[in-house]
Scaffold this active site. Structure first.
Site, PDB file in Angstrom:
ATOM      1  N   ASP A  83      51.561  55.399  38.257  1.00 30.95           N
ATOM      2  CA  ASP A  83      51.181  54.123  38.874  1.00 30.95           C
ATOM      3  C   ASP A  83      51.559  54.178  40.363  1.00 30.95           C
ATOM      4  O   ASP A  83      52.686  54.569  40.705  1.00 30.95           O
ATOM      5  CB  ASP A  83      51.949  53.004  38.138  1.00 30.95           C
ATOM      6  CG  ASP A  83      51.463  51.610  38.490  1.00 30.95           C
ATOM      7  OD1 ASP A  83      50.322  51.468  38.966  1.00 30.95           O
ATOM      8  OD2 ASP A  83      52.238  50.653  38.257  1.00 30.95           O
ATOM      9  N   HIS A  84      50.659  53.802  41.230  1.00 29.89           N
ATOM     10  CA  HIS A  84      50.912  53.716  42.685  1.00 29.89           C
ATOM     11  C   HIS A  84      51.597  54.948  43.280  1.00 29.89           C
ATOM     12  O   HIS A  84      52.664  54.839  43.909  1.00 29.89           O
ATOM     13  CB  HIS A  84      51.743  52.467  43.026  1.00 29.89           C
ATOM     14  CG  HIS A  84      50.971  51.205  42.842  1.00 29.89           C
ATOM     15  ND1 HIS A  84      49.979  50.795  43.691  1.00 29.89           N
ATOM     16  CD2 HIS A  84      51.014  50.273  41.861  1.00 29.89           C
ATOM     17  CE1 HIS A  84      49.450  49.665  43.249  1.00 29.89           C
ATOM     18  NE2 HIS A  84      50.061  49.333  42.131  1.00 29.89           N
ATOM     19  N   HIS A 223      44.804  45.231  39.196  1.00 31.85           N
ATOM     20  CA  HIS A 223      46.274  45.283  39.265  1.00 31.85           C
ATOM     21  C   HIS A 223      46.808  43.854  39.279  1.00 31.85           C
ATOM     22  O   HIS A 223      46.053  42.902  39.411  1.00 31.85           O
ATOM     23  CB  HIS A 223      46.705  45.995  40.554  1.00 31.85           C
ATOM     24  CG  HIS A 223      46.650  47.478  40.448  1.00 31.85           C
ATOM     25  ND1 HIS A 223      47.782  48.256  40.459  1.00 31.85           N
ATOM     26  CD2 HIS A 223      45.613  48.323  40.299  1.00 31.85           C
ATOM     27  CE1 HIS A 223      47.426  49.522  40.344  1.00 31.85           C
ATOM     28  NE2 HIS A 223      46.114  49.597  40.245  1.00 31.85           N
ATOM     29  N   GLY A 224      48.133  43.762  39.172  1.00 32.87           N
ATOM     30  CA  GLY A 224      48.766  42.437  39.269  1.00 32.87           C
ATOM     31  C   GLY A 224      48.173  41.466  38.266  1.00 32.87           C
ATOM     32  O   GLY A 224      47.954  40.298  38.568  1.00 32.87           O
ATOM     33  N   SER A 226      49.264  40.397  35.160  1.00 28.66           N
ATOM     34  CA  SER A 226      50.025  39.644  34.166  1.00 28.66           C
ATOM     35  C   SER A 226      49.574  38.193  34.193  1.00 28.66           C
ATOM     36  O   SER A 226      49.213  37.664  35.251  1.00 28.66           O
ATOM     37  CB  SER A 226      51.532  39.724  34.468  1.00 28.66           C
ATOM     38  OG  SER A 226      52.055  40.925  33.937  1.00 28.66           O
ATOM     39  N   ASN A 266      46.259  46.248  34.628  1.00 30.90           N
ATOM     40  CA  ASN A 266      47.683  46.569  34.746  1.00 30.90           C
ATOM     41  C   ASN A 266      48.564  45.369  34.407  1.00 30.90           C
ATOM     42  O   ASN A 266      48.417  44.294  35.008  1.00 30.90           O
ATOM     43  CB  ASN A 266      48.002  46.995  36.181  1.00 30.90           C
ATOM     44  CG  ASN A 266      47.547  48.399  36.484  1.00 30.90           C
ATOM     45  OD1 ASN A 266      46.745  48.976  35.754  1.00 30.90           O
ATOM     46  ND2 ASN A 266      48.062  48.962  37.555  1.00 30.90           N
ATOM     47  N   VAL A 267      49.482  45.596  33.491  1.00 34.82           N
ATOM     48  CA  VAL A 267      50.385  44.523  33.048  1.00 34.82           C
ATOM     49  C   VAL A 267      51.809  45.063  32.986  1.00 34.82           C
ATOM     50  O   VAL A 267      52.078  46.020  32.260  1.00 34.82           O
ATOM     51  CB  VAL A 267      49.965  43.996  31.654  1.00 34.82           C
ATOM     52  CG1 VAL A 267      50.970  42.970  31.138  1.00 34.82           C
ATOM     53  CG2 VAL A 267      48.565  43.390  31.684  1.00 34.82           C
ATOM     54  N   THR A 269      54.727  42.615  34.511  1.00 38.60           N
ATOM     55  CA  THR A 269      55.585  41.426  34.591  1.00 38.60           C
ATOM     56  C   THR A 269      55.710  40.684  33.259  1.00 38.60           C
ATOM     57  O   THR A 269      56.807  40.268  32.872  1.00 38.60           O
ATOM     58  CB  THR A 269      55.050  40.481  35.692  1.00 38.60           C
ATOM     59  OG1 THR A 269      55.188  41.151  36.949  1.00 38.60           O
ATOM     60  CG2 THR A 269      55.804  39.172  35.727  1.00 38.60           C
TER      61      THR A 269
HETATM   62  P1  13P Z   1      51.994  42.558  37.162  1.00 37.98           P
HETATM   63  O1  13P Z   1      53.185  42.411  38.051  1.00 37.98           O
HETATM   64  O2  13P Z   1      51.044  41.399  37.292  1.00 37.98           O
HETATM   65  O3  13P Z   1      52.353  42.803  35.761  1.00 37.98           O
HETATM   66  O4  13P Z   1      51.170  43.830  37.653  1.00 37.98           O
HETATM   67  C1  13P Z   1      51.578  45.129  37.334  1.00 37.98           C
HETATM   68  C2  13P Z   1      50.802  46.155  38.078  1.00 37.98           C
HETATM   69  O5  13P Z   1      49.766  45.896  38.672  1.00 37.98           O
HETATM   70  C3  13P Z   1      51.328  47.545  38.067  1.00 37.98           C
HETATM   71  O6  13P Z   1      50.641  48.389  38.947  1.00 37.98           O
END
Ligand code: 13P
Length: 350
Positions: A83-84, A223-224, A226, A266-267, A269
């Site tokens: 990831d990233h 991404h992001g 959650s 992507n999840v 959080t």
């Molecule tokens: P969240 O913080 O929304 O879970 O996103 C995780 C993510 O995008 C990991 O790359």
């Protein structure tokens, strides 16, 4: 079953019209939770590790845990994804360990904080694509910049600052040859994404749809993503946490994305919240307990419940047994011959 490539999982998801959750792992309980959910829902799995996770768990511990998951669950295809990745070297080291997929996040410079130029992003991503495809490994790139910070990686600020330009997305996909494309549509990493239920002014599903129209064959990545459900926030706060009320990405918006080319979601959080809530509950209700298993077991179960729910909502449930894994050497041969070349101008010619 050996680890499969993310490209194969996403190609299958595109054929079936569903999305695949990519869940972050840092330790044994998290990969166990993912596999519990995958077994229960019969889902293919994308497990992913950030640079922070690799440092926290140590590369070898973490990778061996994923190999154990694959050995223990021969009926479930698992892709292991960086990831990233912040640099060519990070991606190269993940491939050396045996990861079957890497993200080269060239939207930021190597410091993982400063937005890069378009040409810098294209150059480093293309280099990773050449190296990875020669070895059969999948590459995800990013165009536009996510908001927030995750494990020290991110530009910070709101997700609205660097929304993806659909025309640039097309040029980026063509010039890099990435297998999957992460786009910025207003989401950010972490719990604090939106200060009310998001509408089209902050969550740009219209931009996602515009990108999908221009790149109908490209696997898009959210991404992001959650959903930061209130129930999970409430459990944390009920047992002594201090989260401010916040909103994530509603599942129905993700499902709209899946109908418009999103194949990887992507999840992280939501799982962090589930784990923390479960541990806080044990600490608050049974302060006499001190065996880590007394709180790690409910934490693992709480995460498995969230992951199983997402697997069902994203549509990947029931698809674990649809296909046999393509060996990574065969993927490499496919890239070499051009049959797996993902560049949009070649769509329809394969
Ligand atoms: P969240 O913080 O929304 O879970 O996103 C995780 C993510 O995008 C990991 O790359």
């Amino acid at each position: 079953m050996p680890l499969v490539t993310m490209r194969q999982l996403l190609d299958e998801a595109a054929k079936g019209g569903y999305g695949v959750g990519a869940f972050n792992v840092n330790d044994m309980e998290q990969i166990q939770a993912i596999m519990m959910a995958a077994r229960q829902t019969k889902s293919p799995v994308i497990a992913q590790a950030s640079r922070g996770a690799r440092a926290f768990a140590e590369d070898l511990y973490l990778f061996k845990l994923i190999q154990a998951a694959a050995e223990l669950n021969p009926d479930i295809p698992i892709a292991m994804h960086q990831d990233h990745g912040n640099s060519f070297e990070t991606c190269k080291s993940a491939i050396a360990l045996g990861y079957t997929s890497v993200m080269m996040d060239g939207s930021l410079k190597e410091d993982g904080k400063t937005p890069s130029t378009f040409d810098e992003n294209v150059d480093v991503t293309r280099r990773v694509v050449d190296y990875a495809h020669e070895r059969g490994v999948t590459v995800e790139g990013e165009i536009g910049v996510l908001g927030g910070v995750e494990d020290g990686h991110g530009a910070g600020g709101s997700g609205l600052e660097h929304i993806t330009d659909p025309d640039q997305a097309v040029e980026f996909a063509e010039r890099t040859g990435v297998d999957a494309l992460a786009i910025a549509i207003g989401t950010s990493h972490g719990a604090y994404k939106f200060n009310k239920k998001p509408d089209g002014s902050v969550l740009k599903m219209d931009v996602l749809i515009a990108i999908h129209k221009r790149l109908p064959q490209t696997h898009l990545v959210m991404h992001g993503s959650s959903s930061v459900p209130k129930e999970l926030q409430d459990i944390v706060n009920e047992y002594g946490g201090k989260l401010k009320q916040t909103w994530g990405v509603p599942v129905e918006e993700i499902q709209l994305g899946i109908r418009n080319g999103v194949r990887k979601i992507n999840v992280d959080t939501d799982n962090r919240l589930a784990i923390t809530g479960a541990i806080r509950k044990v600490f608050a209700e049974s302060p006499e307990k001190f065996d880590p298993r007394d709180y790690l077991k409910p934490a693992r179960e709480a995460m498995a419940k969230v992951v199983a729910a997402r697997m069902t909502e994203f549509g990947q449930a029931g698809h674990a047994g649809d296909y046999a894994p393509i060996p990574i050497s065969e993927m490499a041969a496919g890239y070499k011959s051009g049959s797996l070349d993902p560049r949009p101008s070649l769509a329809g010619t394969r």
